[in-house]
Design a protein around this motif. Sequence first.
Motif, PDB file in Angstrom:
ATOM      1  N   ARG A 254      -6.579  10.690   2.054  1.00  0.00           N
ATOM      2  CA  ARG A 254      -5.892  10.391   0.791  1.00  0.00           C
ATOM      3  C   ARG A 254      -5.408  11.669   0.121  1.00  0.00           C
ATOM      4  NH1 ARG A 254      -9.517   7.289  -3.328  1.00  0.00           N
ATOM      5  NH2 ARG A 254     -10.734   9.198  -3.065  1.00  0.00           N
TER       6      ARG A 254
ATOM      7  N   THR B 128      -6.998  -2.591  -9.140  1.00  0.00           N
ATOM      8  CA  THR B 128      -8.036  -1.571  -9.091  1.00  0.00           C
ATOM      9  C   THR B 128      -9.392  -2.248  -9.263  1.00  0.00           C
ATOM     10  OG1 THR B 128      -8.055  -1.170 -11.470  1.00  0.00           O
ATOM     11  CG2 THR B 128      -6.439   0.068 -10.166  1.00  0.00           C
TER      12      THR B 128
ATOM     13  N   SER C  36       0.852  -1.187   0.000  1.00  0.00           N
ATOM     14  CA  SER C  36       0.000   0.000   0.000  1.00  0.00           C
ATOM     15  C   SER C  36       0.884   1.232   0.000  1.00  0.00           C
ATOM     16  CB  SER C  36      -0.919  -0.003   1.228  1.00  0.00           C
ATOM     17  OG  SER C  36      -1.749   1.137   1.244  1.00  0.00           O
TER      18      SER C  36
ATOM     19  N   PHE D 167      -6.131   1.818   0.059  1.00  0.00           N
ATOM     20  CA  PHE D 167      -5.988   0.405  -0.278  1.00  0.00           C
ATOM     21  C   PHE D 167      -7.016  -0.382   0.522  1.00  0.00           C
ATOM     22  CE2 PHE D 167      -4.339  -3.857   0.318  1.00  0.00           C
ATOM     23  CZ  PHE D 167      -3.940  -4.208  -0.968  1.00  0.00           C
TER      24      PHE D 167
ATOM     25  N   CYS E 212      -1.155   7.339   3.577  1.00  0.00           N
ATOM     26  CA  CYS E 212      -1.370   5.953   3.156  1.00  0.00           C
ATOM     27  C   CYS E 212      -2.553   5.445   3.973  1.00  0.00           C
ATOM     28  CB  CYS E 212      -0.122   5.127   3.432  1.00  0.00           C
ATOM     29  SG  CYS E 212      -0.324   3.347   3.132  1.00  0.00           S
TER      30      CYS E 212
ATOM     31  N   VAL F 201      -5.318   2.366   4.693  1.00  0.00           N
ATOM     32  CA  VAL F 201      -5.755   0.981   4.529  1.00  0.00           C
ATOM     33  C   VAL F 201      -7.164   0.894   5.103  1.00  0.00           C
ATOM     34  CG1 VAL F 201      -5.318  -1.443   5.058  1.00  0.00           C
ATOM     35  CG2 VAL F 201      -3.398   0.136   4.728  1.00  0.00           C
TER      36      VAL F 201
ATOM     37  N   GLU G 163      -3.057   6.883  -1.484  1.00  0.00           N
ATOM     38  CA  GLU G 163      -4.072   5.980  -2.004  1.00  0.00           C
ATOM     39  C   GLU G 163      -4.845   5.341  -0.860  1.00  0.00           C
ATOM     40  OE1 GLU G 163      -2.609   2.620  -4.204  1.00  0.00           O
ATOM     41  OE2 GLU G 163      -1.823   1.620  -2.429  1.00  0.00           O
TER      42      GLU G 163
ATOM     43  N   CYS H 293     -12.066   2.854  -2.839  1.00  0.00           N
ATOM     44  CA  CYS H 293     -10.695   2.311  -2.867  1.00  0.00           C
ATOM     45  C   CYS H 293     -10.039   2.484  -4.228  1.00  0.00           C
ATOM     46  CB  CYS H 293     -10.708   0.835  -2.487  1.00  0.00           C
ATOM     47  SG  CYS H 293     -11.324   0.532  -0.808  1.00  0.00           S
ATOM     48  N   ASP H 294      -8.767   2.897  -4.205  1.00  0.00           N
ATOM     49  CA  ASP H 294      -7.985   2.982  -5.434  1.00  0.00           C
ATOM     50  C   ASP H 294      -7.554   1.590  -5.889  1.00  0.00           C
ATOM     51  OD1 ASP H 294      -7.695   5.975  -5.639  1.00  0.00           O
ATOM     52  OD2 ASP H 294      -6.856   5.647  -3.647  1.00  0.00           O
ATOM     53  N   ARG H 295      -7.148   0.774  -4.922  1.00  0.00           N
ATOM     54  CA  ARG H 295      -6.822  -0.626  -5.193  1.00  0.00           C
ATOM     55  C   ARG H 295      -7.439  -1.496  -4.111  1.00  0.00           C
ATOM     56  NH1 ARG H 295      -1.945  -2.518  -4.828  1.00  0.00           N
ATOM     57  NH2 ARG H 295      -1.107  -0.820  -3.553  1.00  0.00           N
TER      58      ARG H 295
ATOM     59  N   ASP I 127      -5.520  -8.805  -6.461  1.00  0.00           N
ATOM     60  CA  ASP I 127      -5.130  -7.468  -6.015  1.00  0.00           C
ATOM     61  C   ASP I 127      -5.087  -6.573  -7.245  1.00  0.00           C
ATOM     62  OD1 ASP I 127      -3.795  -5.161  -5.252  1.00  0.00           O
ATOM     63  OD2 ASP I 127      -2.202  -6.180  -4.176  1.00  0.00           O
TER      64      ASP I 127
END
Length: 245
Positions: free
Chosen positions: A184, A220, A29, A35, A189, A191, A33, A204-206, A218
């Motif tokens: 963000r 996008t 992560s 995650f 960072c 989570v 972003e 979520c970005d990823r 895992d």
Amino acid sequence: MIEVVDLRKVFRDKQEGDVRAVDGVSFQSQTGEVFGLLGPNGAGKTTTLRILSTALKPSSGTILVDGIDVAERPGEVRRRIGFLSGSTALYPRLTPREIVTYFARLYGLDDETIEERTEELFTRLGMLDFADRKTDTLSTGQKQKASIARTVIHDPPIVVFDEPTSGLDVMTSREIIKLVRQCREEGKCVVFSTHHMGEAERLCDRIAVIHRGRIFADGTPAELMAGTNSDDLESAFLRLIGEAA
């Protein structure tokens, strides 16, 4: 910013024997972003995040937070993260302001900084109306806001939210999601664990899809849907874990 490598956590159960709550989890992560850890209840999300936050020790594997091993230097990791757990209790006879001030002092903040950060957070979270009421008189949503303010009072570069909107009304959930997005935008960072497909897809970005302690994919949201030929994240999730969509 966060690197998890082959993480495992085994609990000993008298009836079932060894229970693998986390079984070879790996992900990264980055700063700036959100995650997501997406999975049903019991998937291993909370156990993974508790190890990340140094509340639990791993059975094996490695987690690096800003290059620091959580098992070797947990104190350094705690200074860098804010961790919101769904089961973290508040002190019932204290007010949100007293709770946040107490934790800010534990982090070594001076009085001026505490006052500035508290005012900023309470305004952002809509807490000013109940900031000086005893916590045991507050609603579930108000208590969750107090927990979040306590979590980020020291302005950590890494913020971990474990099911932060669970059991909350729509308006409170919306305010919390707004705060996650602001984290963000500030370059943190983040989570974010959830079992809500729509929430994960919007925020979520990823995303790492986790089920029965293992990561199944895992990427996008668009990559997860494209890789499973799905029109929505729920269908992609079910196909990834081997269930009928």
